[in-house]
Design a protein around this motif. Structure first.
Motif, PDB file in Angstrom:
ATOM      1  N   GLY A 138       0.781  -1.223   0.000  1.00  0.00           N
ATOM      2  CA  GLY A 138       0.000   0.000   0.000  1.00  0.00           C
ATOM      3  C   GLY A 138       0.813   1.272   0.000  1.00  0.00           C
ATOM      4  N   VAL A 139       2.142   1.161   0.009  1.00  0.00           N
ATOM      5  CA  VAL A 139       3.006   2.348   0.052  1.00  0.00           C
ATOM      6  C   VAL A 139       4.165   2.165  -0.914  1.00  0.00           C
ATOM      7  N   ALA A 140       4.862   3.266  -1.180  1.00  0.00           N
ATOM      8  CA  ALA A 140       6.065   3.234  -2.001  1.00  0.00           C
ATOM      9  C   ALA A 140       7.288   3.098  -1.106  1.00  0.00           C
ATOM     10  N   TRP A 141       8.026   2.015  -1.310  1.00  0.00           N
ATOM     11  CA  TRP A 141       9.272   1.742  -0.581  1.00  0.00           C
ATOM     12  C   TRP A 141       9.003   1.473   0.905  1.00  0.00           C
ATOM     13  N   PRO A 142       8.416   0.305   1.229  1.00  0.00           N
ATOM     14  CA  PRO A 142       8.096  -0.041   2.621  1.00  0.00           C
ATOM     15  C   PRO A 142       9.359  -0.286   3.448  1.00  0.00           C
ATOM     16  N   ARG A 143       9.861   0.777   4.033  1.00  0.00           N
ATOM     17  CA  ARG A 143      11.127   0.742   4.760  1.00  0.00           C
ATOM     18  C   ARG A 143      10.987   0.040   6.117  1.00  0.00           C
ATOM     19  N   HIS A 144       9.841   0.236   6.775  1.00  0.00           N
ATOM     20  CA  HIS A 144       9.669  -0.302   8.127  1.00  0.00           C
ATOM     21  C   HIS A 144       8.187  -0.574   8.361  1.00  0.00           C
ATOM     22  N   HIS A 145       7.887  -1.543   9.219  1.00  0.00           N
ATOM     23  CA  HIS A 145       6.500  -1.812   9.571  1.00  0.00           C
ATOM     24  C   HIS A 145       6.428  -2.407  10.966  1.00  0.00           C
ATOM     25  N   VAL A 146       5.274  -2.196  11.610  1.00  0.00           N
ATOM     26  CA  VAL A 146       5.043  -2.745  12.947  1.00  0.00           C
ATOM     27  C   VAL A 146       3.658  -3.375  12.990  1.00  0.00           C
ATOM     28  N   VAL A 147       3.512  -4.385  13.845  1.00  0.00           N
ATOM     29  CA  VAL A 147       2.230  -5.052  14.053  1.00  0.00           C
ATOM     30  C   VAL A 147       1.636  -4.558  15.362  1.00  0.00           C
ATOM     31  N   ILE A 148       0.404  -4.061  15.310  1.00  0.00           N
ATOM     32  CA  ILE A 148      -0.351  -3.686  16.502  1.00  0.00           C
ATOM     33  C   ILE A 148      -1.624  -4.529  16.489  1.00  0.00           C
ATOM     34  N   ARG A 149      -1.548  -5.668  17.160  1.00  0.00           N
ATOM     35  CA  ARG A 149      -2.646  -6.621  17.218  1.00  0.00           C
ATOM     36  C   ARG A 149      -3.136  -6.997  15.821  1.00  0.00           C
ATOM     37  N   ASP A 150      -4.306  -6.461  15.379  1.00  0.00           N
ATOM     38  CA  ASP A 150      -4.863  -6.866  14.092  1.00  0.00           C
ATOM     39  C   ASP A 150      -4.559  -5.870  12.985  1.00  0.00           C
ATOM     40  N   THR A 151      -3.565  -5.023  13.187  1.00  0.00           N
ATOM     41  CA  THR A 151      -3.233  -3.987  12.205  1.00  0.00           C
ATOM     42  C   THR A 151      -1.744  -3.991  11.900  1.00  0.00           C
ATOM     43  N   LEU A 152      -1.416  -3.866  10.612  1.00  0.00           N
ATOM     44  CA  LEU A 152      -0.033  -3.702  10.180  1.00  0.00           C
ATOM     45  C   LEU A 152       0.135  -2.264   9.702  1.00  0.00           C
ATOM     46  N   LEU A 153       1.030  -1.512  10.344  1.00  0.00           N
ATOM     47  CA  LEU A 153       1.341  -0.147   9.946  1.00  0.00           C
ATOM     48  C   LEU A 153       2.638  -0.164   9.156  1.00  0.00           C
ATOM     49  N   VAL A 154       2.617   0.439   7.961  1.00  0.00           N
ATOM     50  CA  VAL A 154       3.758   0.365   7.043  1.00  0.00           C
ATOM     51  C   VAL A 154       4.222   1.771   6.701  1.00  0.00           C
ATOM     52  N   ALA A 155       5.533   2.022   6.869  1.00  0.00           N
ATOM     53  CA  ALA A 155       6.129   3.317   6.544  1.00  0.00           C
ATOM     54  C   ALA A 155       6.657   3.283   5.122  1.00  0.00           C
ATOM     55  N   GLY A 156       6.073   4.111   4.243  1.00  0.00           N
ATOM     56  CA  GLY A 156       6.511   4.192   2.853  1.00  0.00           C
ATOM     57  C   GLY A 156       7.466   5.356   2.676  1.00  0.00           C
ATOM     58  N   GLN A 157       8.745   5.073   2.726  1.00  0.00           N
ATOM     59  CA  GLN A 157       9.753   6.131   2.749  1.00  0.00           C
ATOM     60  C   GLN A 157       9.689   7.051   1.530  1.00  0.00           C
ATOM     61  N   LEU A 158       9.616   6.465   0.338  1.00  0.00           N
ATOM     62  CA  LEU A 158       9.670   7.283  -0.867  1.00  0.00           C
ATOM     63  C   LEU A 158       8.322   7.855  -1.265  1.00  0.00           C
ATOM     64  N   GLY A 159       7.247   7.372  -0.644  1.00  0.00           N
ATOM     65  CA  GLY A 159       5.930   7.917  -0.926  1.00  0.00           C
ATOM     66  C   GLY A 159       5.484   8.931   0.106  1.00  0.00           C
ATOM     67  N   ASP A 160       6.307   9.177   1.126  1.00  0.00           N
ATOM     68  CA  ASP A 160       5.985  10.131   2.186  1.00  0.00           C
ATOM     69  C   ASP A 160       4.629   9.823   2.812  1.00  0.00           C
ATOM     70  N   GLU A 161       4.428   8.570   3.209  1.00  0.00           N
ATOM     71  CA  GLU A 161       3.168   8.231   3.850  1.00  0.00           C
ATOM     72  C   GLU A 161       3.295   6.968   4.688  1.00  0.00           C
ATOM     73  N   VAL A 162       2.321   6.812   5.577  1.00  0.00           N
ATOM     74  CA  VAL A 162       2.158   5.593   6.365  1.00  0.00           C
ATOM     75  C   VAL A 162       0.764   5.063   6.098  1.00  0.00           C
ATOM     76  N   ALA A 163       0.653   3.754   5.893  1.00  0.00           N
ATOM     77  CA  ALA A 163      -0.634   3.116   5.648  1.00  0.00           C
ATOM     78  C   ALA A 163      -0.879   2.039   6.693  1.00  0.00           C
ATOM     79  N   SER A 164      -2.148   1.781   6.975  1.00  0.00           N
ATOM     80  CA  SER A 164      -2.524   0.692   7.873  1.00  0.00           C
ATOM     81  C   SER A 164      -3.263  -0.374   7.074  1.00  0.00           C
ATOM     82  N   LEU A 165      -2.902  -1.635   7.307  1.00  0.00           N
ATOM     83  CA  LEU A 165      -3.526  -2.770   6.644  1.00  0.00           C
ATOM     84  C   LEU A 165      -4.134  -3.669   7.716  1.00  0.00           C
TER      85      LEU A 165
END
Length: 403
Positions: free
Chosen positions: A348-375
């Motif tokens: 869901g992001v451009a260049w997923p540099r880092h991600h964390v799991v919070i229970r039923d959610t995956l938060l993904v940091a898209g470094q080159l897209g300047d955004e964070v998405a939740s899956l």
């Protein structure tokens, strides 16, 4: 839920201006499935605070200032604001990771530029000082008996006199090559890392590239070296670190990050060969490879693996893949030594540099897209679904859930 974001600032061609604040839902939520919003900086900081870690008991954050090659502590001054605690402490060139000891008495920084592993003491206020550089890594493939083994050969294990080593087969196909992270000039650039190429030491040289530190149970410390394909093990000694062993992974695979598992296994993701290896100690305490697998099929030749995270129950692992911008799901089976690729999903992001799991959610940091998405995560299959929410975050490279 509130999280802190690390990022690249202008000195590394990024848009971040410090350590940011990401809010998922409301700040007091225990879950992260709500709408995402960026709330500005917790503290302004130059030098590219690309990795952020927290003290285990104090309201202090630590940032690896990658451009500055230093570690900076920040003390809380308000509900979501911090200020520098002392001056930056020099660690080494392109300091890219910092981890704090469980007892809060020290931290260890890893430096990608010069391979330094640096231990620093922490005082009662959490202020770092007295940096001590650990013994440098030696290229195991510089030794005649380990030179250029075929891809089908087992991963090699070297240990000190504290334990004898062994070897077991691994799975996967090697793709030794230069890195192409597109993370800014000099920051993990093409031709560095585990591949052979023109570097600081001349054509064909392999250069040490420390990338992560993990504190394991029993006071053991593990570090990865992407450039020399090593996982090294340490114990604290006389203010510094004492080497107690190392596992040598296949040449050119590029071990990047690790994830400790309750089964007693240490999982290592390799940036260049797109694999996950399971390491475990034998009866003597000597660490060795016990399993390995490609993280997924169908990846692109120039893809680079990034972060490795685990589900809350430890049944699944999630591997970020930059380039194809995907998240690979793997299932942990048996006693923890069996790894089975399950699915490859859009991050869901451009260049997923880092991600964390919070229970039923995956938060993904898209470094080159300047955004964070939740899956959303399917708790039955473990597979991430479509993007639930997204928000603009400048050049995010790290996500740290706030306490």
């Amino acid at each position: 839920m509130r999280l802190y974001t690390g990022g690249y600032t202008a000195d590394m061609d990024g848009a971040a201006t410090g350590i940011g604040i990401l809010v998922a839902g409301s700040a007091d939520d225990a879950l992260a499935g709500g709408p995402l919003g960026f709330a500005g900086d917790a503290v302004a900081a130059g030098g590219s605070p690309s990795w952020v870690a927290a003290h285990p008991s104090l309201d202090v954050l630590y940032a690896a200032l990658e451009a500055g090659g230093a570690v900076q502590a920040f003390a809380r001054t308000g509900e979501a604001s911090f200020a520098p605690l002392g001056s930056p402490v020099v660690a080494g060139e392109l300091a890219c990771h910092v981890a704090v000891a469980p007892d809060g008495a020290s931290l260890v920084a890893a430096c990608w530029g010069d391979g330094h592993i640096v231990r620093m003491a922490l005082d009662a206020a959490g202020r770092p000082s007295a940096p001590v550089i650990a013994p440098a890594a030696v290229d195991p493939y510089g030794e005649p008996d380990l030179a250029s083994p075929p891809a089908s050969s087992p991963a090699r294990v070297h240990l000190t006199a504290e334990g004898a080593g062994g070897s077991l087969p691994f799975g996967g196909q090697m793709h030794p090559r230069g890195r192409a992270d597109a993370e800014g000039e000099g920051a993990e650039g093409v031709g560095a890392g585990g591949a052979e190429g023109e570097g600081a030491e001349g054509e064909g040289a392999r250069v040490s590239r420390a990338h992560q530190t993990a504190f394991l149970p029993g006071g053991l410390i593990a570090t990865t070296d992407m450039g020399l394909d090593l996982v090294r093990f340490w114990r604290a000694a006389a203010g510094g670190l004492r080497a107690v062993g190392q596992v040598v992974l296949p040449k050119g695979c590029g071990p990047r990050h690790m994830r400790w598992h309750p089964s007693g296994h240490l999982y290592v993701i390799t940036e260049l060969s797109h694999e996950v290896f399971a390491l475990a100690p034998d009866a003597s305490g000597a660490w060795r490879v016990v399993a390995g697998t490609p993280i997924a099929s169908g990846l692109l030749d120039d893809d680079t693996a990034a972060e490795l995270a685990a589900s809350r129950d430890g049944e699944f692992l999630y591997a970020g893949v930059r380039g194809s911008n995907t998240i690979a799901t793997l299932r942990v089976r048996g006693d923890g030594s069996e790894l089975q690729p399950v699915a490859l999903s859009d991050s869901g992001v451009a260049w997923p540099r880092h991600h964390v799991v919070i229970r039923d959610t995956l938060l993904v940091a898209g470094q080159l897209g300047d955004e964070v998405a939740s899956l959303a995560l399917d708790l039955r299959t473990g597979v991430p679904g479509r993007v639930r929410h997204r928000t603009t975050v400048p050049s995010p490279t790290c996500l740290l859930p706030a306490r």
